[in-house]
Motif scaffolding. Structure first.
Motif, PDB file in Angstrom:
ATOM      1  N   GLN A 138       0.816  -1.270   0.280  1.00 17.73           N
ATOM      2  CA  GLN A 138       0.013  -0.107  -0.005  1.00 17.73           C
ATOM      3  C   GLN A 138       0.834   1.359   0.233  1.00 17.73           C
ATOM      4  N   GLU A 139       2.087   1.067  -0.018  1.00 21.35           N
ATOM      5  CA  GLU A 139       3.169   2.387   0.126  1.00 21.35           C
ATOM      6  C   GLU A 139       4.259   2.106  -0.826  1.00 21.35           C
ATOM      7  N   ILE A 140       4.891   3.144  -1.407  1.00 20.10           N
ATOM      8  CA  ILE A 140       6.030   3.112  -2.087  1.00 20.10           C
ATOM      9  C   ILE A 140       6.961   4.190  -1.402  1.00 20.10           C
ATOM     10  N   ALA A 141       8.354   3.505  -1.556  1.00 19.92           N
ATOM     11  CA  ALA A 141       9.476   4.452  -0.937  1.00 19.92           C
ATOM     12  C   ALA A 141      10.307   4.746  -2.480  1.00 19.92           C
ATOM     13  N   SER A 142      10.691   5.800  -2.445  1.00 23.82           N
ATOM     14  CA  SER A 142      11.502   6.379  -3.326  1.00 23.82           C
ATOM     15  C   SER A 142      12.746   7.094  -2.988  1.00 23.82           C
ATOM     16  N   VAL A 143      14.037   7.186  -3.544  1.00 23.49           N
ATOM     17  CA  VAL A 143      15.100   7.731  -3.215  1.00 23.49           C
ATOM     18  C   VAL A 143      15.763   8.600  -4.337  1.00 23.49           C
ATOM     19  N   SER A 144      16.161   9.831  -4.088  1.00 23.92           N
ATOM     20  CA  SER A 144      16.576  10.668  -5.579  1.00 23.92           C
ATOM     21  C   SER A 144      17.757  11.358  -5.062  1.00 23.92           C
ATOM     22  N   ASP A 145      18.544  11.972  -6.182  1.00 27.72           N
ATOM     23  CA  ASP A 145      19.431  12.821  -5.953  1.00 27.72           C
ATOM     24  C   ASP A 145      19.318  14.374  -5.424  1.00 27.72           C
ATOM     25  N   GLY A 156      -0.588   8.802  -4.513  1.00 32.53           N
ATOM     26  CA  GLY A 156       0.630   9.599  -4.641  1.00 32.53           C
ATOM     27  C   GLY A 156       0.802  10.872  -3.728  1.00 32.53           C
ATOM     28  N   ASN A 157       0.151  10.398  -2.463  1.00 32.13           N
ATOM     29  CA  ASN A 157       0.235  11.535  -1.481  1.00 32.13           C
ATOM     30  C   ASN A 157       1.451  10.926  -0.551  1.00 32.13           C
ATOM     31  N   GLU A 158       2.431  11.967  -0.142  1.00 29.26           N
ATOM     32  CA  GLU A 158       3.599  11.819   0.579  1.00 29.26           C
ATOM     33  C   GLU A 158       3.208  11.651   2.022  1.00 29.26           C
ATOM     34  N   LYS A 159       3.648  10.316   2.488  1.00 30.67           N
ATOM     35  CA  LYS A 159       3.273  10.058   3.928  1.00 30.67           C
ATOM     36  C   LYS A 159       4.587  10.392   4.733  1.00 30.67           C
TER      37      LYS A 159
END
Length: 326
Positions: A138-145, A156-159
């Motif tokens: 039910q959730e997705i984690a992402s990492v970025s530059d 698409g809400n940030e938790k």
């Protein structure tokens, strides 16, 4: 699907485009075949694989494309949802992508009429990795530059939002540690975050940079592996915040690290996509030298089969598969 001994691959699948990323579904989808997704310059292809190593009636390998999803932009990373089921009626395919426009896209399909996707906006720079919550999905984690790790719901809400000290390169979520997230940063630090308190609870140090990729061992939650510079590094998190084992492996620089899903001592690393070939090395912690060495024409992506000691790398109009010993 032919066996291809010239580059010592076990099998290859021909693709219409350059393959930027390839990902076996790490979850049981209720079918005897394995799901695999690969991303090109503007689409994602979802297909099934079956290998002679798991089914005596298969000669070599059987591959079948289930659906091609129009993506409109280069695909940089793919994550499968545990909600993907081939044995449901109708079947459900769900995966999320990261693209060069700094957006996440969540795709849901029944392989017939229903094909939906949602776009998640928020990252301000290139997204390097993403992962679904492994149990409920039910959730997705992402990492970025952009020096953040973000956790999203399926709308698409940030938790949750973690500020990093350098670009986030890898993010892992372990099914046995569902309330912790592992985030690896380019500066050589790997941190574990408690998702309830949203605080960092443990950190590991490479003592070398750049850290390009890290992975949390499925078969042993205490084992973490990474590549930094030209070395692979392994931690036992109960023993020290510094690696217990490390070895130089790729002359140019190492790019990806992935644990096997069937053996806690087996892992693979890749070198940097070079001008001509990329080296894939499969390592076993009981052996001083790599137990398998393969080359792929400008390879990218690295993924292990869910139940076999078999890994795949994308390349120029091809996916390459290698079977190794346990």
């Amino acid at each position: 699907m032919k066996q291809d001994s010239t580059r010592n691959t076990s099998y290859t699948v021909d693709c219409e485009d350059y393959v930027h990323v390839v990902k076996f579904n790490p979850f049981d989808s209720g079918d005897s075949c394995s799901l695999i997704a690969y991303g090109g310059n503007n689409y994602v292809v979802v297909g099934t694989c079956r290998f002679q190593e798991e089914d005596a009636e298969v000669e070599g390998m059987q591959y079948k494309t289930l659906r091609t999803f129009h993506h409109g932009i280069r695909v940089d990373a793919i994550a499968w949802s545990p909600e993907t089921r081939l044995d449901a009626i109708p079947p459900q395919i769900r995966f999320c992508t990261a693209a060069s426009d700094r957006k996440l896209r969540l795709f849901t399909s029944d392989l017939q009429d229903k094909n939906e996707f949602k776009t998640f906006d928020g990252h301000s720079d290139y997204i390097n990795d993403l992962v679904f919550a492994p149990n409920e999905g039910q959730e997705i984690a992402s990492v970025s530059d952009d020096h953040t790790c973000r956790v999203w719901d399926l709308e698409g809400n940030e938790k949750a939002h973690f500020v990093l000290r350098s670009p986030g390169m890898s993010v892992c979520w372990h099914p046995e540690e569902a309330f912790k997230l592992m985030v690896a940063e380019k500066n050589g630090t790997i941190r574990f975050y408690d998702l309830i308190t949203q605080q960092a609870i443990l950190s590991l140090e490479c003592e070398q940079t750049p850290l390009m990729s890290a992975d949390w061992c499925l078969k042993n939650t205490l084992k973490i592996g990474a590549v930094a510079g030209s070395d692979w590094l392994i931690w036992d998190i109960t023993r020290s915040s510094y690696p217990q084992d490390k070895r130089p492996v790729h002359v140019d620089r190492a790019r990806l690290f992935r644990w096997s899903r069937v053996n806690e001592n087996l892992f693979a690393t890749t070198g940097y996509p070079g001008k001509t070939t990329t080296q894939l090395l499969v390592h076993h912690l009981g052996h001083p030298q790599p137990i398998l060495s393969g080359t792929a024409a400008v390879g990218s992506g690295l993924t292990w089969h869910r139940t076999l000691p078999l890994c795949a790398v994308g390349g120029d109009h091809k996916i390459f598969f290698w079977v190794t010993e346990m």
